[in-house]
Design an enzyme around this catalytic site. Sequence first.
Site, short mmCIF file in Angstrom:
data_model
loop_
_atom_site.label_atom_id
_atom_site.label_comp_id
_atom_site.label_asym_id
_atom_site.label_seq_id
_atom_site.Cartn_x
_atom_site.Cartn_y
_atom_site.Cartn_z
N ASP A 1 0.84 -1.19 0.00
CA ASP A 1 0.00 0.00 0.00
C ASP A 1 0.88 1.25 0.00
O ASP A 1 2.05 1.21 0.44
CB ASP A 1 -0.89 0.05 1.25
N ASP B 1 1.25 4.64 1.85
CA ASP B 1 0.83 5.32 3.07
C ASP B 1 1.21 6.80 2.98
O ASP B 1 2.39 7.13 2.81
CB ASP B 1 1.50 4.70 4.30
#
Length: 217
Positions: free
Chosen positions: A136, A138
Site C-alpha cells: 500500500d 501510506d
Amino acid sequence: MRPPAPHDLLWIDDGRRLHWRPSPPSWVAAQWSPLLPLVVRRDGSLPASIPVGIRGTQRSLRAAAWVNADAVTRTATPEALVGQLARSDLGANEALPVMQALRQMAAADWPWPWGVTGSCGYMLATGLPVCRAESDLDLLIRSSRPPQPRDFAPLMAFIPALPCRVDIQLETPLGGCALTEWLRGGKVMVKTADGPIRVTNPWANEEQGDCGVADHH
C-alpha cells in the site's frame, strides 16, 4: 526547526544512545545499525525522550525504543521525502505500483502539506527494497485547522485511478486519524501519544473542550 513528530525518520550515530524498556529484542543487533533510520512513533510514557521504532527485515519485526534529542544527527520528514523524489532513482523498484502511485501524486498540485510514510517512505530514505508489488501507499496530510470535507473531493476522485491501495492519515494537533473515516462523519479513532481515543472532532480533545470546528457536513 520543529521537534520530531510521528512518522519522521531520525538517524543517530551510536546505537548505545537508544534506551530500551526493558531490553532490545534479539534480532535488533543483527538487523539494525546507525546507518538506518529510526521512525518516530507516538508514546507519551517518557516525555523527556523521543519515542522511536526500529524496523527489521521482516514486516513482523518491529521494536520500540527511546532516544534523547541530542543524539539525533539527521532527520527526514514525510514531506521532505516527497520533495526529493525528483532526485531519487530506486532502479527496478521504480516499477513497483507503490512508486508509480507516489510519483503520480507528486505530479499533481495539492493545497495542503503532505508526505509519504510507511514502507515507501522508508525505501526512499534508505534505498532498501522493503516494498512489494502488493504494498500500500501510506500518506500523511498535515491539517492544523479543521478543513471542510469538500476540500478533499479532488483527492478522493484522484485516488481510484492510482495503481495501488492508498491509506491517508490526517495529522491534527490532537493526533492522527484516517481520512476516509473522518469523511464518513461521526466519531473517529485518533491515535494520540497516550493511546487511541474516539472523538467527533479530531482537532480538539473533547474532554478539554471543543476548538470551534465547523459543521462536518
